[in-house]
Each structure stands twice: as C-alpha cells, then as structure tokens.
Write an enzyme that holds these catalytic residues in place. Structure first.
Site, PDB file in Angstrom:
ATOM      1  N   ASP A 126      10.825   2.245  -5.209  1.00  0.00           N
ATOM      2  CA  ASP A 126      10.227   3.583  -5.162  1.00  0.00           C
ATOM      3  C   ASP A 126       9.640   4.071  -6.493  1.00  0.00           C
ATOM      4  O   ASP A 126       8.826   4.993  -6.513  1.00  0.00           O
ATOM      5  CB  ASP A 126      11.259   4.612  -4.683  1.00  0.00           C
ATOM      6  CG  ASP A 126      11.785   4.297  -3.294  1.00  0.00           C
ATOM      7  OD1 ASP A 126      11.093   3.572  -2.556  1.00  0.00           O
ATOM      8  OD2 ASP A 126      12.886   4.778  -2.950  1.00  0.00           O
TER       9      ASP A 126
ATOM     10  N   GLU B  69      -9.574   6.406   1.376  1.00  0.00           N
ATOM     11  CA  GLU B  69     -10.389   7.625   1.418  1.00  0.00           C
ATOM     12  C   GLU B  69      -9.527   8.855   1.151  1.00  0.00           C
ATOM     13  O   GLU B  69      -9.996   9.861   0.652  1.00  0.00           O
ATOM     14  CB  GLU B  69     -11.090   7.751   2.773  1.00  0.00           C
ATOM     15  CG  GLU B  69     -12.411   7.012   2.869  1.00  0.00           C
ATOM     16  CD  GLU B  69     -12.284   5.493   2.711  1.00  0.00           C
ATOM     17  OE1 GLU B  69     -11.265   4.927   3.139  1.00  0.00           O
ATOM     18  OE2 GLU B  69     -13.214   4.885   2.139  1.00  0.00           O
TER      19      GLU B  69
ATOM     20  N   LYS C 145     -20.061   5.699   5.834  1.00  0.00           N
ATOM     21  CA  LYS C 145     -18.953   4.732   5.766  1.00  0.00           C
ATOM     22  C   LYS C 145     -18.608   4.241   7.161  1.00  0.00           C
ATOM     23  O   LYS C 145     -18.621   5.006   8.115  1.00  0.00           O
ATOM     24  CB  LYS C 145     -17.720   5.396   5.138  1.00  0.00           C
ATOM     25  CG  LYS C 145     -17.843   5.571   3.652  1.00  0.00           C
ATOM     26  CD  LYS C 145     -16.479   5.760   3.043  1.00  0.00           C
ATOM     27  CE  LYS C 145     -16.598   5.872   1.542  1.00  0.00           C
ATOM     28  NZ  LYS C 145     -15.316   5.837   0.868  1.00  0.00           N
TER      29      LYS C 145
HETATM   30  O1  F6P Z   1      14.752   3.372  -1.703  1.00  0.00           O
HETATM   31  C1  F6P Z   1      14.126   2.241  -1.199  1.00  0.00           C
HETATM   32  C2  F6P Z   1      13.694   2.460   0.226  1.00  0.00           C
HETATM   33  O2  F6P Z   1      13.038   1.287   0.671  1.00  0.00           O
HETATM   34  C3  F6P Z   1      12.818   3.684   0.473  1.00  0.00           C
HETATM   35  O3  F6P Z   1      11.488   3.506   0.097  1.00  0.00           O
HETATM   36  C4  F6P Z   1      13.033   3.914   1.941  1.00  0.00           C
HETATM   37  O4  F6P Z   1      12.858   5.267   2.270  1.00  0.00           O
HETATM   38  C5  F6P Z   1      14.473   3.513   2.149  1.00  0.00           C
HETATM   39  O5  F6P Z   1      14.823   2.665   1.064  1.00  0.00           O
HETATM   40  C6  F6P Z   1      14.741   2.799   3.438  1.00  0.00           C
HETATM   41  O6  F6P Z   1      16.091   2.613   3.554  1.00  0.00           O
HETATM   42  P1  F6P Z   1      16.771   1.670   4.653  1.00  0.00           P
HETATM   43  O7  F6P Z   1      16.561   0.250   4.217  1.00  0.00           O
HETATM   44  O8  F6P Z   1      18.195   2.059   4.647  1.00  0.00           O
HETATM   45  O9  F6P Z   1      16.068   1.938   5.948  1.00  0.00           O
END
Ligand code: F6P
Length: 330
Positions: free
Chosen positions: A136, A196, A222
C-alpha cells in the site's frame, strides 16, 4: 553473541505480519544474515504474531534463507492476529519470547503490525524494530514500502493489457486497485498507465464530474478510456460508478478488479534492494540500541521513526501529480 554499544543479543526473532508483500523474503534474508554476522541466533516466527501463540517457529540461518530473494509472498507466512490487539495478549506474547530467550524482535508489516509492535515494546520488556512491508505504501517514515514497486508494476502490466481490448471495443474500463484507505497505488499506476481519470480516497470526485471528463475525452476523439479506482475511494463502489457512467453517457463500460494478483509475484529489483537495505539497517539499529522504532528510507537515507509516530501519522500523497495527470491525459 552479538555485541554493540552496550546491547548484547543472543537471539533475535523475525516475523511477517498483515498483508504479504513481494520483497518480504529479501527482508527476512537480510535480517537473518545481518544478525548471524553479529553472532546472534535467528528464530523465524511463522504466520505472523499468531505463530507466537501457537509456538510455530523455525530456525533461520544463512542457508535456510538462501534462494529466497527472488520469491514472492513470505517464507514465514502471515496472518492478522486478534490476540495482539489486547494488553493481555501482548503480555503473553512477551512471556513466550522471553522463555525462548529472544531479546530482540523484528516485525515486517504494515500499520496494523506496527501498532502491535509499538504496544509490545511500550508495555513489555520486548525490544522491537519494524520494517515497512506492504504493497500500500501508506507508512509514515519511509518514502517507499517493500512490495509497493512490484505491486504497481504488476497492476500496470494488467492495465496495459486492458487498454488493448478497451481500444478494440471503444470501451471505458474501470480498474479497481488495492491500497486500503490510501491512493498511492492508484495514483502511480493511473499516471503510468495513461488513465483518463484516477479516483483516490484523498480527493472526492463526484460521478458527474467523472462523466464530464470522460465525455470530453470521447468528444476529443479518444477511442477508449481507463479509469483507475482505488478500493478505498470516497466516490462510490466501482460497479455503481461504472453503471452511472454507462447510463449517463451511453458508453460501453466494463469493470476489472485486480485484487490479490497485485500482492503476488516475483519482487522487482527495487523491492529486493529496498528489502535488503531495510533488513540490514533494522538489525544494525537493533544492535545499536534502537527499540520501538521503525526503519525507513527517506531521500535515499536510512531513518528511524518511532513505531507509534509511524502508526499514528498519515503519509501524505503528492496530489499535485493528479493535476499533472489531467494535462498528460488530454
Ligand atoms: O494492506 C495490503 C492489502 O492488500 C490492501 O491493499 C487490501 O485492502 C488488503 O490488504 C486486503 O486484505 P486481505 O488479503 O485480508 O483481503
């Protein structure tokens, strides 16, 4: 036994917690080899903090971490652990570490993992250092987190492929990317993929505003449009946004949720190097007396930020690049 300016370590433990991220293995490898180089033993805790409670451990050494730097996921596996959310649970965790003779813990993970690590170091005698491992990139105290670069390149490859079919059918594609409550992934892949429009949690865009942007795009000739949507955006659910645009502009719309494919795969060179650098620095920090800190890289320099400060602050996103995107996608 490893010694430094006053702190002696016989045994350190390492775990990966929360969402796995490509490059975590590079961290584990660097932590292991760094600690062994200083004469300490290394204990791998499996399945995150959960493995502490279930006593799921493996011995790590230079050979057991060999041939792992190129692998996605985490050789230590991961989980989200409820017990670590309570002071009672953390007391038990500290007791288990003490019984094992562990005198330093390295936690590789995201904000939730940092919160547990911060509390553990504050409430008990456990000495802890954190490493930012999450796709993230939403961790305060580092420019980049381990896993982000791989995730954005994976998402970008998918977007490039989608662009081909979008163009062939004159469609609008709404591509949802991960990122929890932050827009780092969306912003980066949106700009790199020539989207976009990019919808991120940090900026609210009304569906009607989006409709106008897309209309202008098609009016300019486009053939297709890509809208990158961060899963935590505030403008609405991806499917509802797509339905709104389909109805409002009478365009052929499709939704693609990239989901967990963004989390897997071979780490990029950048993530391997970042993981190695932060892993090495974390051990060095621990041996130099750091406790309750997270290591990060800011402006190319290694920095340490308190785990609490890191977990409680929000890393700001460069929203100016969203304005730049408007020019670039004209
Ligand atoms: O924090 C990493 C992440 O992949 C986020 O981007 C996502 O919201 C979350 O974990 C998903 O979690 P899980 O694997 O528990 O569904």
């Amino acid at each position: 036994m490893g010694t430094t300016k006053g702190k002696k370590y016989k045994k350190i433990a390492v775990l990966t917690s929360g969402g796995d991220a490509p490059g975590m293995n590079a961290c584990i490898r660097a932590v292991t080899r760094g600690a062994m180089d200083r004469g300490a033993e290394v204990l791998g805790i499996k399945r995150g903090y959960t493995g502490l409670f279930t006593k799921n451990f493996i011995e790590l050494n230079s050979r057991t971490v060999a041939n792992t730097i190129q692998r996605g996921g985490t050789i230590l596996e991961s989980s989200r652990c409820e017990e670590m959310r309570t002071p009672e649970g953390r007391k038990i965790a500290a007791g288990i570490l003490q019984d094992l003779g562990v005198d330093g813990l390295v936690v590789i993970g995201g904000n939730g993992s940092y919160r547990g690590a911060a509390a553990l170091s504050k409430e008990t005698k456990t000495r802890v250092v954190g490493i930012p491992g999450t796709i993230d990139n939403d961790i305060y105290g580092t420019d980049y987190t381990v896993g982000f670069d791989t995730a954005i390149n994976t998402a970008l490859e998918a977007i490039d492929r989608i662009r081909d079919t979008a163009d062939a059918f004159e469609r609008v594609f709404f591509i949802e990317v991960m990122g929890r409550k932050s827009g780092f992934i969306a912003l980066e892949v949106g700009i790199a993929g020539g989207a976009e429009e990019i919808l991120i949690p940090e900026i609210h865009i009304e569906p009607e505003q989006l409709a106008m942007t897309l209309k202008q795009s098609f009016d300019k000739g486009k053939r297709s449009s890509i809208v990158v949507i961060a899963e935590g955006n505030e403008s609405g659910h991806t499917i509802q946004i797509a339905q709104y645009i389909q109805y409002r502009l009478n365009l052929d719309c499709r939704v693609c949720v990239l989901g967990h494919l963004q989390r897997g795969g071979t780490p990029t060179a950048r993530d391997r190097v970042l993981g190695s650098r932060l892993g090495t620095a974390a051990v060095e920090g621990l041996f130099n007396g750091k406790n309750g800190h997270a290591v990060g890289e800011v402006g190319g320099e290694i920095v340490f930020t308190s785990l609490i400060e890191s977990a409680e602050n929000t890393k700001s996103l460069d929203v100016l690049s969203l304005d730049a995107k408007r020019v670039l996608s004209l």
